[in-house]
Scaffold this active site. Sequence first.
Site, PDB file in Angstrom:
ATOM      1  CG  ASN A   1      -0.576  -0.036   2.683  1.00  0.00           C
ATOM      2  OD1 ASN A   1       0.695  -0.541   2.949  1.00  0.00           O
ATOM      3  ND2 ASN A   1      -0.887   0.653   3.597  1.00  0.00           N
TER       4      ASN A   1
ATOM      5  CD  GLU B   1       9.283   0.426  10.074  1.00  0.00           C
ATOM      6  OE1 GLU B   1       8.126   0.719   9.852  1.00  0.00           O
ATOM      7  OE2 GLU B   1      10.082  -0.477  10.266  1.00  0.00           O
TER       8      GLU B   1
ATOM      9  CD  GLU C   1       6.022  -0.987  12.914  1.00  0.00           C
ATOM     10  OE1 GLU C   1       4.428  -0.470  13.294  1.00  0.00           O
ATOM     11  OE2 GLU C   1       6.537  -0.594  13.717  1.00  0.00           O
TER      12      GLU C   1
ATOM     13  CB  CYS D   1      -1.408   0.554   8.316  1.00  0.00           C
ATOM     14  SG  CYS D   1      -0.184   1.623   8.296  1.00  0.00           S
TER      15      CYS D   1
HETATM   16  P1  NAP Z   1       0.950  -8.554   3.154  1.00  0.00           P
HETATM   17  O1  NAP Z   1       0.243  -9.827   2.300  1.00  0.00           O
HETATM   18  O2  NAP Z   1       0.687  -9.323   5.292  1.00  0.00           O
HETATM   19  O3  NAP Z   1       2.181  -8.392   2.586  1.00  0.00           O
HETATM   20  C1  NAP Z   1       3.753  -7.895   3.356  1.00  0.00           C
HETATM   21  C2  NAP Z   1       4.652  -8.761   2.391  1.00  0.00           C
HETATM   22  O4  NAP Z   1       4.996 -10.194   3.069  1.00  0.00           O
HETATM   23  C3  NAP Z   1       4.886  -8.591   1.068  1.00  0.00           C
HETATM   24  O5  NAP Z   1       5.961  -8.508   0.673  1.00  0.00           O
HETATM   25  C4  NAP Z   1       4.421 -10.301   0.936  1.00  0.00           C
HETATM   26  O6  NAP Z   1       4.703 -10.534  -0.268  1.00  0.00           O
HETATM   27  C5  NAP Z   1       5.417 -10.608   2.040  1.00  0.00           C
HETATM   28  N1  NAP Z   1       4.785 -12.310   2.796  1.00  0.00           N
HETATM   29  C6  NAP Z   1       3.862 -12.948   2.113  1.00  0.00           C
HETATM   30  N2  NAP Z   1       3.926 -13.863   2.588  1.00  0.00           N
HETATM   31  C7  NAP Z   1       5.392 -14.360   2.828  1.00  0.00           C
HETATM   32  C8  NAP Z   1       5.779 -15.032   3.911  1.00  0.00           C
HETATM   33  N3  NAP Z   1       4.852 -16.262   4.676  1.00  0.00           N
HETATM   34  N4  NAP Z   1       6.852 -14.870   4.691  1.00  0.00           N
HETATM   35  C9  NAP Z   1       7.079 -13.518   4.701  1.00  0.00           C
HETATM   36  N5  NAP Z   1       6.975 -12.687   3.559  1.00  0.00           N
HETATM   37  C10 NAP Z   1       5.302 -13.293   3.674  1.00  0.00           C
HETATM   38  O7  NAP Z   1      -0.056  -7.264   3.484  1.00  0.00           O
HETATM   39  P2  NAP Z   1      -0.183  -6.112   2.103  1.00  0.00           P
HETATM   40  O8  NAP Z   1      -1.596  -7.719   1.414  1.00  0.00           O
HETATM   41  O9  NAP Z   1       0.876  -6.610   1.413  1.00  0.00           O
HETATM   42  O10 NAP Z   1      -0.485  -5.733   3.115  1.00  0.00           O
HETATM   43  C11 NAP Z   1      -1.486  -4.917   3.576  1.00  0.00           C
HETATM   44  C12 NAP Z   1      -1.400  -5.084   5.516  1.00  0.00           C
HETATM   45  O11 NAP Z   1      -0.278  -4.643   5.477  1.00  0.00           O
HETATM   46  C13 NAP Z   1      -2.747  -4.561   6.114  1.00  0.00           C
HETATM   47  O12 NAP Z   1      -2.734  -5.584   6.921  1.00  0.00           O
HETATM   48  C14 NAP Z   1      -1.975  -3.548   6.681  1.00  0.00           C
HETATM   49  O13 NAP Z   1      -2.561  -2.767   7.875  1.00  0.00           O
HETATM   50  C15 NAP Z   1      -0.416  -3.792   6.698  1.00  0.00           C
HETATM   51  N6  NAP Z   1      -0.031  -2.156   7.351  1.00  0.00           N
HETATM   52  C16 NAP Z   1       1.141  -2.317   8.629  1.00  0.00           C
HETATM   53  C17 NAP Z   1       1.369  -1.003   8.622  1.00  0.00           C
HETATM   54  C18 NAP Z   1       1.597  -0.767   9.461  1.00  0.00           C
HETATM   55  O14 NAP Z   1       2.824   0.215   9.318  1.00  0.00           O
HETATM   56  N7  NAP Z   1       2.019  -1.693  10.722  1.00  0.00           N
HETATM   57  C19 NAP Z   1       1.667  -0.396   7.098  1.00  0.00           C
HETATM   58  C20 NAP Z   1       1.204  -0.872   5.450  1.00  0.00           C
HETATM   59  C21 NAP Z   1       0.830  -1.654   5.764  1.00  0.00           C
HETATM   60  P3  NAP Z   1       3.786 -10.926  -1.863  1.00  0.00           P
HETATM   61  O15 NAP Z   1       3.156  -9.420  -2.224  1.00  0.00           O
HETATM   62  O16 NAP Z   1       4.401 -11.876  -2.474  1.00  0.00           O
HETATM   63  O17 NAP Z   1       2.369 -12.068  -1.167  1.00  0.00           O
END
Ligand code: NAP
Length: 496
Positions: free
Chosen positions: A167, A474, A265, A299
């Site tokens: 995102n 962070e 995060e 997020c």
């Molecule tokens: P995600 O599905 O958890 O993916 C995040 C990252 O992890 C991607 O690079 C993904 O690769 C990778 N990943 C997936 N499976 C993995 C595994 N088994 N081992 C290690 N890495 C793996 O999250 P998203 O859908 O991209 O992002 C949305 C989420 O992020 C929401 O829940 C949002 O709240 C959260 N977020 C949190 C913050 C914060 O600062 N707290 C900021 C932004 C977003 P792929 O893309 O190749 O699957």
Amino acid sequence: MTIQESATHTGLPAHIARGQLFIGGSWREGDGGGRTDIINPATGKVAASVATGTVADINAAVAAAQDAFGDGRWSRLSGRERSRVLLRASQLIRERATELALVESIDVGKPITFANVVDVATAADQYEYMAALAQQLDGSVRETPLSAHAFTRREPLGVVAAITPFNFPLILSSTKLAAALAAGNSVVHKPASDTPLSALYMAQLLTEAGLPDGVLNVVTGPGGTLGDHLVSHPGVAKVAFTGSTEVGAHVAELAGKSLRPVTAELGGNAANILFADADLEKAIGTVISAFVFNTGQFCMAGPRLLVERPIYETVLGILEDAVPGVPIGDPSDPATVIGPLASRKQLDKVSAMVEAARAAGAKVVTGGEPLELEGGYYYRPTVIAGVDSTAEVVKDEVFGPVLTVQPFDTEAEAIALANGTEYGLAAGVQTGSISRAHRVSAALDAGIVWVNSWALLDPSVPFGGVKASGWGREYGPESLDSYTRTKSTIIAFDQE
Ligand code: NAP
């Protein structure tokens, strides 16, 4: 050139159009030779393709990062020397803002205005801020009764595995990279599969800024295989993860098995509490931007609005009138506020959650359906009432432009509703009372609380989650704690 015209291989900068992996200072295809299409969410058409990395590529990237760390080409530079490179990176980001914003906009569907003034500007600020902190990584002398000189040093950890979500690709990678590099670490970055383009852009830019080869390596490809392998790799000293709570818990488990530190995060589902004593006109603007910013894929968004009962019906009426007027459409139009969702998957998820709420009896005050436009993944900004905290659309992270509205009668009830979630990343309080602002913000379970505002962020102010929203902080000097370790040295005095 419009976004649509740019959404071809030739419209992107050359090294991005090639879409190769960046390992040991060289661009190369993945070990298996595979490619993954990158879709422009504003059109549904292919914008680029990137190499599909393999575990062999992760191994090569970690090895390159280890070599770079081991010979001290970056890790043993003085803080001031590292600072110069980070400052140069910040300057280059600002000089190339237009191009970088276009890349981010094509990749994620971000409105170009926000890509410029938020994403690119924040990335530049991150490097600038960390450039300053790189010069201040001091240890300290400890007074002891020992016949010795005792002091501490702060040292980098080694190879940092940085894994980022779809995102805010540029901001979130800059947050991790700037801090990790300021401290002297090497990095292997695995960006999200849907939005990897700015990671490639930054690899080139940081090299031009003077970052030595091998210090930053970028491997694109599926998180399920590459991410797992990277997190478990014995050459990795620390994992810096941003993403969903589900994947974050899995990553923490993997890292925990090898006692590797993790910052995580994770997801959020913030409440925005609107008291009747607030400046309503100002508060409504805050409420709307808190749920539509980045098309709700934030997020720290404020998707749960809690309204004090005397103004509940009034607020619903204002939202019904105002929300449909928020400009939605082509991200390349400078007036656009809401772009498409970043992927078909996100659009389907948001649609399904709103439909489930409707089917369960919720009242859709406005929106509640996709917007057909140029084949893009648009969803109308949506306000939902008549729900309680057990509804899926209230308790789960929707991650789209969807606001639920619930009434409350007392301050205590508002706090209980706000805290009644597994998440704890952010929260908001809109009130005209300074006493209430202090009282309520102190009572909220969240890493950051905004009063009479939303999403005010600065590189100097730490953020991070509590509960299922994650571990660690962070931004701010606090973030460097997790990218360094303290070494104590005690030098005994000669006895006379
Ligand atoms: P995600 O599905 O958890 O993916 C995040 C990252 O992890 C991607 O690079 C993904 O690769 C990778 N990943 C997936 N499976 C993995 C595994 N088994 N081992 C290690 N890495 C793996 O999250 P998203 O859908 O991209 O992002 C949305 C989420 O992020 C929401 O829940 C949002 O709240 C959260 N977020 C949190 C913050 C914060 O600062 N707290 C900021 C932004 C977003 P792929 O893309 O190749 O699957």
